[in-house]
Scaffold this motif. Structure first.
Motif, PDB file in Angstrom:
ATOM      1  N   GLU A   1      -6.022  24.108  26.587  1.00 30.71           N
ATOM      2  CA  GLU A   1      -7.429  23.946  26.196  1.00 30.71           C
ATOM      3  C   GLU A   1      -7.850  24.989  25.163  1.00 30.71           C
ATOM      4  O   GLU A   1      -8.596  24.680  24.230  1.00 30.71           O
TER       5      GLU A   1
ATOM      6  N   LEU B   1      -6.494  23.928  21.823  1.00 28.09           N
ATOM      7  CA  LEU B   1      -7.343  22.875  21.258  1.00 28.09           C
ATOM      8  C   LEU B   1      -8.640  23.457  20.712  1.00 28.09           C
ATOM      9  O   LEU B   1      -9.159  22.993  19.682  1.00 28.09           O
ATOM     10  N   THR B   2      -9.173  24.466  21.396  1.00 27.33           N
ATOM     11  CA  THR B   2     -10.380  25.141  20.909  1.00 27.33           C
ATOM     12  C   THR B   2     -10.122  25.761  19.544  1.00 27.33           C
ATOM     13  O   THR B   2     -10.942  25.626  18.620  1.00 27.33           O
TER      14      THR B   2
ATOM     15  N   GLN C   1      -7.917  24.881  17.311  1.00 34.54           N
ATOM     16  CA  GLN C   1      -7.774  23.820  16.317  1.00 34.54           C
ATOM     17  C   GLN C   1      -9.136  23.267  15.913  1.00 34.54           C
ATOM     18  O   GLN C   1      -9.394  23.010  14.726  1.00 34.54           O
ATOM     19  N   ALA C   2     -10.026  23.093  16.889  1.00 32.26           N
ATOM     20  CA  ALA C   2     -11.362  22.575  16.597  1.00 32.26           C
ATOM     21  C   ALA C   2     -12.162  23.569  15.766  1.00 32.26           C
ATOM     22  O   ALA C   2     -12.897  23.174  14.848  1.00 32.26           O
ATOM     23  N   LEU C   3     -12.030  24.851  16.059  1.00 29.85           N
ATOM     24  CA  LEU C   3     -12.743  25.868  15.293  1.00 29.85           C
ATOM     25  C   LEU C   3     -12.278  25.891  13.845  1.00 29.85           C
ATOM     26  O   LEU C   3     -13.097  26.002  12.920  1.00 29.85           O
TER      27      LEU C   3
ATOM     28  N   ALA D   1     -11.269  23.450  12.235  1.00 26.85           N
ATOM     29  CA  ALA D   1     -11.788  22.230  11.602  1.00 26.85           C
ATOM     30  C   ALA D   1     -13.316  22.215  11.557  1.00 26.85           C
ATOM     31  O   ALA D   1     -13.913  21.203  11.166  1.00 26.85           O
ATOM     32  N   ASP D   2     -13.949  23.331  11.960  1.00 28.55           N
ATOM     33  CA  ASP D   2     -15.416  23.421  12.010  1.00 28.55           C
ATOM     34  C   ASP D   2     -16.016  22.340  12.908  1.00 28.55           C
ATOM     35  O   ASP D   2     -17.134  21.863  12.655  1.00 28.55           O
ATOM     36  N   ASP D   3     -15.300  21.950  13.927  1.00 27.01           N
ATOM     37  CA  ASP D   3     -15.768  20.939  14.872  1.00 27.01           C
ATOM     38  C   ASP D   3     -16.243  21.668  16.135  1.00 27.01           C
ATOM     39  O   ASP D   3     -15.497  21.778  17.120  1.00 27.01           O
TER      40      ASP D   3
ATOM     41  N   ALA E   1     -16.250  19.738  19.641  1.00 22.64           N
ATOM     42  CA  ALA E   1     -14.916  19.641  20.232  1.00 22.64           C
ATOM     43  C   ALA E   1     -14.473  20.990  20.789  1.00 22.64           C
ATOM     44  O   ALA E   1     -13.831  21.061  21.841  1.00 22.64           O
ATOM     45  N   ALA E   2     -14.819  22.070  20.084  1.00 22.77           N
ATOM     46  CA  ALA E   2     -14.459  23.414  20.557  1.00 22.77           C
ATOM     47  C   ALA E   2     -15.160  23.723  21.873  1.00 22.77           C
ATOM     48  O   ALA E   2     -14.543  24.235  22.817  1.00 22.77           O
TER      49      ALA E   2
ATOM     50  N   ALA F   1     -13.570  21.720  24.764  1.00 23.27           N
ATOM     51  CA  ALA F   1     -12.297  22.286  25.225  1.00 23.27           C
ATOM     52  C   ALA F   1     -12.532  23.553  26.031  1.00 23.27           C
ATOM     53  O   ALA F   1     -11.873  23.790  27.046  1.00 23.27           O
TER      54      ALA F   1
END
Length: 279
Positions: A69, A72-73, A75-77, A79-81, A84-85, A88
């Motif tokens: 998790e 994934l956090t 990766q989301a950060l 991507a500026d998402d 999603a961050a 996770a």
């Protein structure tokens, strides 16, 4: 009308599930229960050792889930998402809750019971858990010296080395703050424990006081949920060891209780805690 010649793929267990999996059901095969239920091998006749082994194994599996998790956090950060961050982090926090509750099982272990099988552990210690060390590195609590104990496990050491030199979870957060213009471009990830920064604290102060950064406030609070649970884990670890073995040295020669107590006093994502005194 001619019938289509395209056929549905035939699954291995369509005809005979038991035969396809050596007598196991598809569920047992999917979860690898044939392996899982053979991994508990007590070395003593002490009844409590089974609880100790299973709880330890469950903790190790949950370490992997938390790392999943947090990765994934990251990766989301990148991507500026932020939604999603946060999602996770929330899933990771729920996993941390289960982890922290697992200490309740070890709390049933009396000092006499633990002492009865402790010598059979030899040099084994939870301090040697590579899965847990990966979590510490992801939190920014890094130390290259700790890799020395994995000299006989090159693949494990390779994975830990990558985490040591790679960005921590907080590094990704600070990179996001830099992209938002709240920090200067952060330095490359280091291989030492993260040190608090006045500039980072000032950035979080701006986040909390400027309504334009409401999404970052939500991220900060999710990070604090994670940090608080890490502290709870360390506190439960400390109290559990104190209850079962007192101030004895750790099985691998560590200072045991003293080391664990010092760990409980280390804040994760420190500026998120100190900035609260300014708000």
């Amino acid at each position: 009308m001619a019938q289509s010649t395209v056929q549905k793929p035939k699954l291995a267990y369509d005809a005979d599930p038991a035969a396809a999996h050596g007598g196991a059901t598809p569920y047992e095969a999917y979860a690898r229960l044939d392996v899982l239920h053979t991994l508990q091998q007590p070395r003593s006749t002490v009844d409590a050792e089974m609880s100790f082994i299973i709880t330890t194994q469950v903790m190790e599996l949950l370490f992997d889930l938390v790392r999943h998790e947090w990765t994934l956090t990251q990766q989301a950060l990148r991507a500026d998402d932020l939604p999603a961050a946060r999602a996770a982090l929330r899933r990771g926090a729920l996993t941390q809750d289960v982890l922290n509750s697992s200490w309740d099982l070890l709390a049933t272990l009396s000092p006499v019971e633990f002492s009865a099988f402790r010598p059979l552990l030899g040099e084994a210690s939870g301090f040697q858990s590579s899965a847990y060390l990966l979590l510490e590195f992801l939190l920014g609590n890094k130390s290259e010296r700790l890799l020395e104990m994995y000299g006989g496990a090159p693949e494990v050491r390779k994975q830990l080395t990558a985490a040591l030199h790679g960005p921590s979870l907080y590094d990704e957060v600070l990179a996001l703050l830099a992209r938002r213009g709240l920090l200067s471009e952060p330095a490359a990830p280091g291989t030492e424990r993260y040190r608090p920064s006045e500039a980072v604290q000032a950035a979080w102060r701006t986040v909390y006081t400027d309504p334009a950064h409401a999404d970052l406030v939500e991220l900060a609070e999710a990070l604090l949920d994670t940090a608080e649970r890490v502290t709870r884990w360390r506190q439960r670890h400390y109290s559990s060891v104190k209850r079962t073995m007192g101030a004895k040295s750790g099985t691998a020669g560590s200072s045991g209780l003293a080391w664990l107590k010092a760990a409980t006093e280390q804040d994760v994502f420190p500026e998120l805690w100190t900035v609260r005194g300014e708000l």
